[in-house]
Scaffold this active site. Structure first.
Site: not given
Ligand code: HPA
Length: 234
Positions: A4, A20, A24, A43, A87, A89-90, A162, A181, A203-204, A217
């Site tokens: 890979h 990820g 970026r 890839r 890592r 990431g967000s 879910e 991750e 990020s959220d 961001r």
């Molecule tokens: N869930 C899973 N992974 C994420 C999220 C989330 O709300 N935000 C950024 N990575």
């Protein structure tokens, strides 16, 4: 060259940052590294190697989720002898004290499952960060004035969850944020005696439902890259 990663043996530095998103990786390499060159395009999972303050550094995309990260981290560790894997990431915030744009340094990463599950079977292995990297990243982040939290995170297998009851239990147990991750990265680092850390930007937010505006961001991501680089080379 591996299945890979198309890089030649000497093209990967001992220190690897792993966002990820492959784009970026490109942005971070072009923004923070000197003499960055693309070392992987297989890839579309772009990787770049250059130098930071004279230190060789690779920034290699991991893709989303533990199965994808596991492929790249396994090959970086076993075939390219990567020693330090960070890592960047967000994540989604899971506590009220955690704000959008804050940085979370993942001391541990809880999971339901990882690609390493088959090894551990009934054992609940506790994947954890490298302590020296964690301390150094905390110093770098606080020196920058970035609001920073250190503690447990949750590495989920699903973005569109879910099972809200699992998130509720994670919140109840003080988990700071959710991403997809870090736990497998920590498992692999433990297995092979390497150093690993996850530096995450919120990020959220799962409780407040806020989200980082697109224009913010890049700056937040830049802070993370600098924190990771400073932590790697103290
Ligand atoms: N869930 C899973 N992974 C994420 C999220 C989330 O709300 N935000 C950024 N990575």
């Amino acid at each position: 060259m591996t299945i890979h990663i198309g890089a030649a043996q000497n093209d990967i530095a001992p220190t690897v940052l792993m966002p990820g998103d492959p784009y970026r990786a490109k942005w971070a390499a072009e923004t923070f590294l000197q003499d960055a060159r693309c070392i992987n395009e297989v890839r579309g999972m772009l990787g770049f190697t250059g130098t930071w303050n004279g230190h060789p550094v690779t920034i290699q995309g991991s893709g989303m989720g533990m199965p994808s990260l596991s492929i790249y981290a396994n090959e970086l560790i076993k075939d390219y002898n990567a020693q330090t894997l960070i890592r960047i990431g967000s994540c989604g915030g899971m506590q009220n004290k955690v704000g959008i744009r804050d940085v979370i340094l993942a001391m541990t990463a809880s999971t339901l499952s990882t690609p390493s599950r088959g090894i551990f079977k009934e054992l609940n292995f506790a994947p954890c960060a490298d302590f020296d990297l964690l301390v150094a990243a905390h110093k770098a982040a606080t020196d920058k004035g970035v609001p920073t939290h250190v503690g447990g995170i949750y590495s989920s297998d699903v973005f569109y969850d879910e099972r809200p009851d699992l998130n509720e239990q994670m919140v109840r147990h003080g988990i700071l944020g959710v991403e997809m991750e870090a736990a497998e990265l920590y498992n692999l680092a433990a297995r092979h005696g390497r150093r690993a850390l996850a530096v995450l930007t919120v990020s959220d937010h799962l409780l407040t439902h806020e989200a980082l505006p697109a224009e913010d961001r890049e700056r937040s991501f830049g802070d993370m890259v600098e924190i990771a680089l400073q932590a790697a080379f103290v």
